[in-house]
Structures are given as structure tokens and as C-alpha cells.
Design a protein around this motif. Structure first.
Motif, PDB file in Angstrom:
ATOM      1  N   THR A  78      -7.118  51.432 -63.675  1.00  0.00           N
ATOM      2  CA  THR A  78      -7.389  50.346 -62.738  1.00  0.00           C
ATOM      3  C   THR A  78      -8.487  50.699 -61.738  1.00  0.00           C
ATOM      4  O   THR A  78      -8.375  51.674 -60.996  1.00  0.00           O
ATOM      5  CB  THR A  78      -6.113  49.978 -61.964  1.00  0.00           C
ATOM      6  N   PRO A  79      -9.563  49.899 -61.694  1.00  0.00           N
ATOM      7  CA  PRO A  79     -10.595  50.101 -60.669  1.00  0.00           C
ATOM      8  C   PRO A  79     -10.240  49.341 -59.397  1.00  0.00           C
ATOM      9  O   PRO A  79      -9.233  48.624 -59.330  1.00  0.00           O
ATOM     10  CB  PRO A  79     -11.836  49.505 -61.328  1.00  0.00           C
ATOM     11  N   GLU A  80     -11.088  49.485 -58.392  1.00  0.00           N
ATOM     12  CA  GLU A  80     -10.877  48.770 -57.136  1.00  0.00           C
ATOM     13  C   GLU A  80     -10.944  47.255 -57.359  1.00  0.00           C
ATOM     14  O   GLU A  80     -11.735  46.763 -58.152  1.00  0.00           O
ATOM     15  CB  GLU A  80     -11.935  49.177 -56.101  1.00  0.00           C
ATOM     16  N   ASN A  81     -10.094  46.511 -56.655  1.00  0.00           N
ATOM     17  CA  ASN A  81     -10.121  45.041 -56.628  1.00  0.00           C
ATOM     18  C   ASN A  81      -9.916  44.407 -58.005  1.00  0.00           C
ATOM     19  O   ASN A  81     -10.447  43.332 -58.285  1.00  0.00           O
ATOM     20  CB  ASN A  81     -11.441  44.541 -56.024  1.00  0.00           C
ATOM     21  N   TYR A  82      -9.120  45.050 -58.832  1.00  0.00           N
ATOM     22  CA  TYR A  82      -8.843  44.526 -60.169  1.00  0.00           C
ATOM     23  C   TYR A  82      -7.661  43.562 -60.125  1.00  0.00           C
ATOM     24  O   TYR A  82      -6.611  43.874 -59.574  1.00  0.00           O
ATOM     25  CB  TYR A  82      -8.523  45.658 -61.137  1.00  0.00           C
ATOM     26  N   PHE A  83      -7.841  42.386 -60.740  1.00  0.00           N
ATOM     27  CA  PHE A  83      -6.721  41.465 -60.909  1.00  0.00           C
ATOM     28  C   PHE A  83      -6.387  41.267 -62.386  1.00  0.00           C
ATOM     29  O   PHE A  83      -5.260  41.465 -62.812  1.00  0.00           O
ATOM     30  CB  PHE A  83      -7.003  40.106 -60.252  1.00  0.00           C
ATOM     31  N   GLU A  84      -7.394  40.846 -63.217  1.00  0.00           N
ATOM     32  CA  GLU A  84      -7.093  40.540 -64.612  1.00  0.00           C
ATOM     33  C   GLU A  84      -8.400  40.405 -65.398  1.00  0.00           C
ATOM     34  O   GLU A  84      -9.494  40.609 -64.880  1.00  0.00           O
ATOM     35  CB  GLU A  84      -6.299  39.241 -64.717  1.00  0.00           C
ATOM     36  N   GLY A  85      -8.266  40.032 -66.683  1.00  0.00           N
ATOM     37  CA  GLY A  85      -9.410  39.665 -67.518  1.00  0.00           C
ATOM     38  C   GLY A  85     -10.424  40.762 -67.752  1.00  0.00           C
ATOM     39  O   GLY A  85     -11.626  40.533 -67.582  1.00  0.00           O
ATOM     40  N   PRO A  86     -10.027  41.977 -68.214  1.00  0.00           N
ATOM     41  CA  PRO A  86     -11.019  43.030 -68.435  1.00  0.00           C
ATOM     42  C   PRO A  86     -11.915  42.731 -69.623  1.00  0.00           C
ATOM     43  O   PRO A  86     -11.482  42.149 -70.619  1.00  0.00           O
ATOM     44  CB  PRO A  86     -10.144  44.262 -68.702  1.00  0.00           C
ATOM     45  N   PHE A  87     -13.171  43.133 -69.531  1.00  0.00           N
ATOM     46  CA  PHE A  87     -14.113  43.038 -70.647  1.00  0.00           C
ATOM     47  C   PHE A  87     -15.067  44.218 -70.548  1.00  0.00           C
ATOM     48  O   PHE A  87     -15.767  44.375 -69.540  1.00  0.00           O
ATOM     49  CB  PHE A  87     -14.888  41.719 -70.609  1.00  0.00           C
ATOM     50  N   MET A  88     -15.095  45.064 -71.597  1.00  0.00           N
ATOM     51  CA  MET A  88     -15.916  46.266 -71.568  1.00  0.00           C
ATOM     52  C   MET A  88     -17.316  45.995 -72.117  1.00  0.00           C
ATOM     53  O   MET A  88     -17.481  45.368 -73.174  1.00  0.00           O
ATOM     54  CB  MET A  88     -15.247  47.367 -72.398  1.00  0.00           C
ATOM     55  N   VAL A  89     -18.317  46.481 -71.397  1.00  0.00           N
ATOM     56  CA  VAL A  89     -19.718  46.413 -71.811  1.00  0.00           C
ATOM     57  C   VAL A  89     -20.273  47.835 -71.763  1.00  0.00           C
ATOM     58  O   VAL A  89     -20.097  48.536 -70.765  1.00  0.00           O
ATOM     59  CB  VAL A  89     -20.540  45.500 -70.881  1.00  0.00           C
ATOM     60  N   LYS A  90     -20.940  48.263 -72.834  1.00  0.00           N
ATOM     61  CA  LYS A  90     -21.592  49.569 -72.823  1.00  0.00           C
ATOM     62  C   LYS A  90     -23.097  49.362 -72.742  1.00  0.00           C
ATOM     63  O   LYS A  90     -23.660  48.605 -73.520  1.00  0.00           O
ATOM     64  CB  LYS A  90     -21.244  50.366 -74.074  1.00  0.00           C
ATOM     65  N   ALA A  91     -23.726  50.031 -71.789  1.00  0.00           N
ATOM     66  CA  ALA A  91     -25.169  49.878 -71.595  1.00  0.00           C
ATOM     67  C   ALA A  91     -25.769  51.212 -71.184  1.00  0.00           C
ATOM     68  O   ALA A  91     -25.349  51.806 -70.185  1.00  0.00           O
ATOM     69  CB  ALA A  91     -25.450  48.821 -70.526  1.00  0.00           C
ATOM     70  N   ASN A  92     -26.728  51.685 -71.977  1.00  0.00           N
ATOM     71  CA  ASN A  92     -27.442  52.925 -71.674  1.00  0.00           C
ATOM     72  C   ASN A  92     -26.498  54.088 -71.389  1.00  0.00           C
ATOM     73  O   ASN A  92     -26.701  54.862 -70.448  1.00  0.00           O
ATOM     74  CB  ASN A  92     -28.397  52.713 -70.496  1.00  0.00           C
ATOM     75  N   GLY A  93     -25.462  54.205 -72.209  1.00  0.00           N
ATOM     76  CA  GLY A  93     -24.529  55.319 -72.096  1.00  0.00           C
ATOM     77  C   GLY A  93     -23.454  55.145 -71.054  1.00  0.00           C
ATOM     78  O   GLY A  93     -22.557  55.992 -70.952  1.00  0.00           O
ATOM     79  N   ARG A  94     -23.518  54.066 -70.290  1.00  0.00           N
ATOM     80  CA  ARG A  94     -22.498  53.814 -69.272  1.00  0.00           C
ATOM     81  C   ARG A  94     -21.472  52.810 -69.790  1.00  0.00           C
ATOM     82  O   ARG A  94     -21.819  51.896 -70.540  1.00  0.00           O
ATOM     83  CB  ARG A  94     -23.138  53.271 -67.993  1.00  0.00           C
ATOM     84  N   TYR A  95     -20.238  52.984 -69.353  1.00  0.00           N
ATOM     85  CA  TYR A  95     -19.166  52.051 -69.688  1.00  0.00           C
ATOM     86  C   TYR A  95     -18.907  51.170 -68.467  1.00  0.00           C
ATOM     87  O   TYR A  95     -18.521  51.673 -67.396  1.00  0.00           O
ATOM     88  CB  TYR A  95     -17.905  52.809 -70.105  1.00  0.00           C
ATOM     89  N   LEU A  96     -19.179  49.883 -68.632  1.00  0.00           N
ATOM     90  CA  LEU A  96     -19.068  48.935 -67.520  1.00  0.00           C
ATOM     91  C   LEU A  96     -17.829  48.080 -67.739  1.00  0.00           C
ATOM     92  O   LEU A  96     -17.792  47.243 -68.643  1.00  0.00           O
ATOM     93  CB  LEU A  96     -20.321  48.059 -67.454  1.00  0.00           C
ATOM     94  N   LEU A  97     -16.814  48.331 -66.940  1.00  0.00           N
ATOM     95  CA  LEU A  97     -15.579  47.556 -67.026  1.00  0.00           C
ATOM     96  C   LEU A  97     -15.714  46.344 -66.111  1.00  0.00           C
ATOM     97  O   LEU A  97     -15.692  46.463 -64.890  1.00  0.00           O
ATOM     98  CB  LEU A  97     -14.378  48.406 -66.612  1.00  0.00           C
TER      99      LEU A  97
END
Length: 457
Positions: A209-228
Motif C-alpha cells: 500500500t502506497p500513501e493515499n491509496y483507496f482502490e483501483g490499482p493499475f500498474m504501468v512500467k516505464a523506463n524500468g520504473r514500476y508506476l502503481l
């Protein structure tokens, strides 16, 4: 390769068929009710969209508003602009339920193609997550877990076990993210590594869980980073929004980005509570597909009605995301072709009927009564396409024709139909057509009239 790159490689030949990209347009509609506005993308009330492309066809799976249905909504399109509604054969509330599912309906689908070539759907039924599989997004879909939930309600009873979203990494490894809060209090996000069957857990789920998380996660990978990316706030009010956090692995740790939120309410422009999104690519550009409050807002009574919109998403060179400027539609042309509107017509008499021909899925013409369309001259007509307010409800329409607007000939007697668009065949030669709405309380988004030169979609 990343999920975004997977989309691009698989779809590149088909995406060449779509319209060429436009720059951020100065011609964006100043108001939500401007004729020709491209957002909302879909004619109706839907939420929690998941979008994929297979061959030359787009598929959008979505929750049917208000608050789900006994099945999902599915919209398909070859050009990204003219959409046809149906309901997948699976899941249904009856076929995908357990003693602990609860009373809530079917909602929040995630559809992905796995490294094994099959398609998988992760969907919330009640307060549990189910999984199905198919050879094509078009189905037929089948339960993939022996008739039981993949994630049971009691996995973490303090939170909703909903909003599952699958992510396929560069190496084909699958992961599943899920979790929501209770009573509009922020929840927790869980992730698990999946075995190649995309059903069996490869290890124990982790709380990421990251800060200010409520719902609806979607993962995006860009330039080696994982963006939740994820949603926060209350979708029934004006506080719902999309945030994002950055991590070095699919398991994080994730920390909210300095420029989060990514997408939020713009009350001055009548864009309220955008959220629960998906990210995809078309013609080398990234987009965010999301729901927001139907307009005008708030709705009368206690209904929560949301509509699906799409806007460009910019991924910076360092793998971070740029804040999204939500629009009423100028940017839809980047992703989709021009809509097939059929013959041009103007309303004769009732000026409010112009809403049924304004090429805008935010505006409704509401009966009772009839719309008289003036084609401008005597034309050969083949039929009509009617997009009613609710694609899941039955409506009855009748059609008459006239050359002079005084003497009318019945073409089609009112008969109940369900879907969107409703295809009404009534070949004739006329200048005026009268569409009678025989269903009490009915409303419609658009009425398109097909002529000899209009290509039916």
C-alpha cells in the motif's frame, strides 16, 4: 516487454487504421454540452473500464451503473468511436458467487492477454475476486478456478477484496494487484506473483500500500520504473481522483510521486471525480481511460451515474507521469476515427431535440413525445440507429415518414428492443422522419439516420 509495449507490438498493424494524432487542440469544447464533444466516449452509464485490442477490434469491459449489474457491459468498436453494446456470457452474479460473496453485483473487470496467449479476466463479484479465461476477448468466457473465488472475502476482512488488476511484465511474468477500503476510508493494496496459468499464486500475497491509496490499482512500467496508479477519494462526491506511486520492482516499495495526483476534479470545466482507470497505447501514444460523473452533476435523487472518458497520458523520459488535463473531447480524435453520424438532419419544431443529433454522449433528449428530423431535401433512407440512455433496458420506438411534413406514412410500428445502438430498418424516400418514443420516461443520446451513402457501423 512491459504491458504498454506489449499492447503496441501486438496492435501496431491495426492501429495504423486509426486517425492520425492531433496536438493539444485549441478547439476543445468550451462546455460539456457543446455539439461534437468526443467525451464521454461511450453512450451510457458505465464505470471501472478495462480496454484491450485484438486484431482490428477494441474491447471495453465495464461496470454497468448504477453500482453494477448481474453481468458486465462490453463495448466493441473497429474505429474507437462507433461502439456496440453486448454482455459477456461470463461472469454473471448467479454463475460466479459463493456463500461469502455478499449482495453486491458484478463490477470492476480487468482483462489481459497472458504470455501463454490466452486472455484472462479478473472481476469482482460481491466482495470477492473471480477469474475467467477465453481464447479471445469476444469469448466465450469460462470460469478458470473451479467455480470458486480466486480471492475470498475473508482474505482481509477489514478491506474490500475487489478491484483486481493483472499486470504482465517484460519477461511474461504475471502479477495481480487488488484491494479497496470500506465506508470510503482508504484501503490496502495487495499484490501476488502468478504462476504461468495466471490463476495459481506463486507465493504469498504482499501488502504494498502506497500513501493515499483507496482502490483501483493499475500498474504501468516505464523506463524500468514500476508506476502503481490508483484511485483515492469518494466517487459519489467530487473528491475521486487518480494518484500514482513509484517503485523499483513489482512489489515496490511504492512511494507517492511528488506530482501526484495525476488526474482530478476540474469543477470549473464540469469534470467531476475522474478515476478507476486503465492505461493503454494507440499509434505510439499513451492514454488513460477512466470514469467520471455524468452531467449535469449532481444527479437528482441519490443515483450515482458515471460515464467513460479518454484522454492522453504523457510518460516523461525519466519514467514519471505528467498530470492529465481532462477534456470534453478534442483529444478523442487522437485515439479514434470520426464517428459515423449518417445523414445530416435538423429538428423540426422541438429545438430540444437537437440534443439527439449533436454528436455528444453527455447530452440527452428526454421524452415523452417524438422527434421530427428534417433532412433538408427528399432523400433515400435505409434506417436508423438509436442510442438509448440505458443500453440494458428495453425501449420501444416507432418511425413515420413524410415528404412535406404534413402527410405522414407509418414505416415501423413501436416494438420493444434492447441494446445500443438499436438498429431500426425502415427504407423510404422522404424529407422528414418522425421518431416516436413509446416508452414512458425514455431518453436517448443520439439518433443517426442512414442513407444510401451512409456506411452503417
Amino acid at each position: 516487454m512491459s504491458r504498454l509495449n506489449l499492447y503496441l507490438r501486438r496492435w501496431a498493424p491495426a492501429l495504423l487504421l486509426l486517425a492520425a494524432p492531433l496536438m493539444l487542440a485549441a478547439d476543445e469544447p468550451a462546455r460539456w454540452d457543446t455539439p461534437g464533444a468526443g467525451n464521454p466516449l461511450l453512450p451510457g452509464y458505465f464505470a471501472d473500464p478495462s480496454i484491450v485490442r485484438d486484431g482490428n477490434r477494441w474491447y471495453i469491459f465495464a461496470t454497468i451503473d448504477p453500482w453494477g449489474d448481474d453481468r458486465l457491459g462490453l463495448w466493441t468498436s473497429e474505429n474507437g468511436r462507433d461502439w456496440r453494446f453486448s454482455t459477456p456470457n461470463w461472469p454473471t452474479k448467479a454463475a460466479a458467487t459463493s456463500p461469502t460473496s455478499g449482495n453486491s453485483k458484478v463490477w470492476a473487470p480487468s482483462v489481459v492477454r497472458a504470455a501463454n496467449g490466452r486472455w484472462y479476466m479478473y472481476v469482482s463479484v460481491g466482495s470477492e475476486v473471480w477469474v475467467g479465461s477465453a481464447a479471445s476477448p469476444a469469448g466465450p468466457w469460462r470460469d478458470a478456478n473451479g467455480g470458486k473465488p480466486l480471492i475470498a472475502r475473508d482474505f482481509a476482512p477489514a478491506y474490500h477484496m475487489i478491484d483486481a488488476e493483472a499486470f504482465v511484465d517484460d519477461d511474461g511474468q504475471g502479477y495481480l494487484y487488488w484491494g479497496s477500503g470500506l465506508n470510503w476510508t482508504n484501503g490496502h493494496c495487495f499484490v501476488v506473483k502468478l504462476k504461468p496459468d495466471m490463476v495459481t499464486f506463486d507465493d504469498a500475497p504482499r501488502d504494498v500500500t502506497p500513501e493515499n491509496y483507496f482502490e483501483g490499482p493499475f500498474m504501468v512500467k516505464a523506463n524500468g520504473r514500476y508506476l502503481l496508479t490508483y484511485s483515492d477519494g469518494n466517487t459519489t462526491k467530487d473528491t475521486y481522483k487518480v494518484r500514482y506511486a513509484i517503485g523499483a520492482t513489482p512489489f515496490g516499495p511504492f512511494h507517492e510521486a511528488p506530482n501526484s495526483p495525476l488526474l482530478q476534479t476540474d469543477a470549473a470545466r464540469d469534470i467531476i471525480s475522474p478515476g478507476h482507470h486503465a492505461v493503454f497505447r494507440s499509434q505510439g501514444r499513451s492514454y488513460i481511460l477512466y470514469h467520471r460523473q455524468a452531467l449535469p452533476w449532481p444527479q437528482p435523487g441519490d443515483s450515482v451515474l458515471r460515464q467513460v472518458a479518454v484522454d492522453p497520458l504523457t510518460i516523461a523520459a525519466d519514467g514519471t507521469l505528467t498530470r492529465v488535463r481532462p477534456t470534453h473531447g478534442s483529444q478523442v480524435a487522437d485515439f479514434a476515427a470520426a464517428r459515423d453520424r449518417g445523414l445530416s438532419w435538423t429538428p423540426a419544431g422541438d429545438r430540444a431535440a437537437a440534443k439527439a443529433g449533436d454528436d455528444n454522449y453527455a447530452t440527452l433528449w428526454r421524452g415523452p413525445g417524438a422527434i421530427v428530423a428534417d433532412l433538408g431535401s427528399v432523400r433515400r433512407v435505409q434506417g436508423s440507429r438509436v442510442r438509448p440512455e440505458f443500453a440494458t433496458r428495453s425501449y420501444s420506438y416507432g418511425v413515420e415518414a413524410s415528404r412535406d411534413g404534413k402527410s405522414w406514412t407509418p414505416l415501423l410500428a413501436p416494438a420493444e428492443q434492447q441494446g445500443s445502438p438499436l438498429m431500426l430498418r425502415h427504407p423510404t424516400v422522404a424529407r422528414y422522419l418522425r421518431l416516436t418514443v413509446a416508452t414512458p420516461g425514455a431518453a436517448l443520446w443520439e439518433w443517426s439516420i442512414d442513407g444510401e451513402k451512409a456506411q452503417r457501423r
